[in-house]
Motif scaffolding. Sequence first.
Motif, short mmCIF file in Angstrom:
data_model
loop_
_atom_site.label_atom_id
_atom_site.label_comp_id
_atom_site.label_asym_id
_atom_site.label_seq_id
_atom_site.Cartn_x
_atom_site.Cartn_y
_atom_site.Cartn_z
N LYS A 160 -5.03 -12.32 -10.28
CA LYS A 160 -3.99 -12.08 -9.26
C LYS A 160 -3.50 -10.63 -9.30
O LYS A 160 -3.32 -10.01 -8.26
CB LYS A 160 -2.86 -13.09 -9.34
N ALA A 161 -3.29 -10.09 -10.49
CA ALA A 161 -2.83 -8.69 -10.60
C ALA A 161 -3.90 -7.74 -10.09
O ALA A 161 -3.59 -6.75 -9.40
CB ALA A 161 -2.45 -8.37 -12.03
N ALA A 198 -3.35 -5.24 -7.00
CA ALA A 198 -3.52 -3.81 -7.27
C ALA A 198 -4.60 -3.20 -6.37
O ALA A 198 -4.47 -2.07 -5.90
CB ALA A 198 -3.86 -3.58 -8.74
N GLY A 199 -5.64 -3.95 -6.10
CA GLY A 199 -6.73 -3.46 -5.26
C GLY A 199 -6.33 -3.22 -3.82
O GLY A 199 -7.01 -2.50 -3.08
N VAL A 227 1.98 -4.32 -7.40
CA VAL A 227 2.07 -4.42 -8.86
C VAL A 227 3.04 -3.36 -9.35
O VAL A 227 2.94 -2.19 -8.98
CB VAL A 227 0.69 -4.23 -9.52
N ARG A 228 3.97 -3.77 -10.20
CA ARG A 228 4.89 -2.84 -10.88
C ARG A 228 4.57 -2.90 -12.37
O ARG A 228 4.54 -3.98 -12.95
CB ARG A 228 6.35 -3.23 -10.66
N GLU A 229 4.36 -1.73 -12.97
CA GLU A 229 4.01 -1.66 -14.39
C GLU A 229 5.04 -0.91 -15.22
O GLU A 229 4.94 -0.92 -16.45
CB GLU A 229 2.65 -0.97 -14.56
N VAL A 271 4.39 -6.89 -13.23
CA VAL A 271 5.16 -7.71 -12.29
C VAL A 271 4.51 -7.63 -10.92
O VAL A 271 4.20 -6.54 -10.44
CB VAL A 271 6.61 -7.20 -12.17
N LEU A 272 4.32 -8.76 -10.31
CA LEU A 272 3.94 -8.80 -8.90
C LEU A 272 5.25 -8.90 -8.14
O LEU A 272 5.97 -9.89 -8.26
CB LEU A 272 3.04 -10.00 -8.61
N GLU A 273 5.57 -7.86 -7.42
CA GLU A 273 6.82 -7.80 -6.67
C GLU A 273 6.50 -8.07 -5.20
O GLU A 273 5.71 -7.36 -4.59
CB GLU A 273 7.44 -6.42 -6.84
N ILE A 274 7.11 -9.11 -4.67
CA ILE A 274 6.81 -9.56 -3.31
C ILE A 274 8.01 -9.26 -2.41
O ILE A 274 9.11 -9.76 -2.64
CB ILE A 274 6.52 -11.07 -3.28
N ALA A 275 7.77 -8.44 -1.39
CA ALA A 275 8.79 -8.19 -0.36
C ALA A 275 8.72 -9.37 0.62
O ALA A 275 7.80 -9.45 1.44
CB ALA A 275 8.53 -6.87 0.34
#
Length: 98
Positions: A24-25, A29-30, A57-59, A86-90
């Motif tokens: 998923k990350a 990221a892709g 993705v936030r690292e 972290v997968l940050e979803i707006a």
Amino acid sequence: MPVGVTVDFASGIARVITFRHSVKARLVAGAGVAGLAVAVCQFEGAHWSTLEGRAVVREDAESVADAVARYARRYRQPKENPARVVLEIAVSRVLGNR
């Protein structure tokens, strides 16, 4: 894939913690800076909800620590993971039947 999701409705951001090399990350990221269209769903009995939006993705340490603290408040303290991101979803749309 089951995940734990935390939602901050005031900011319109949902967060999923995972590790850097998870599928998923890597998929998110892709997608680059525009993010990837995603949906996260939850159900309990006959009640369900879905959050839709674009994930990035936030690292950085601050984002990861914030997401871990939110996760710990909602679920439990996760194990240490130096590869955590972290997968940050707006969130752009909320659906549900409750």
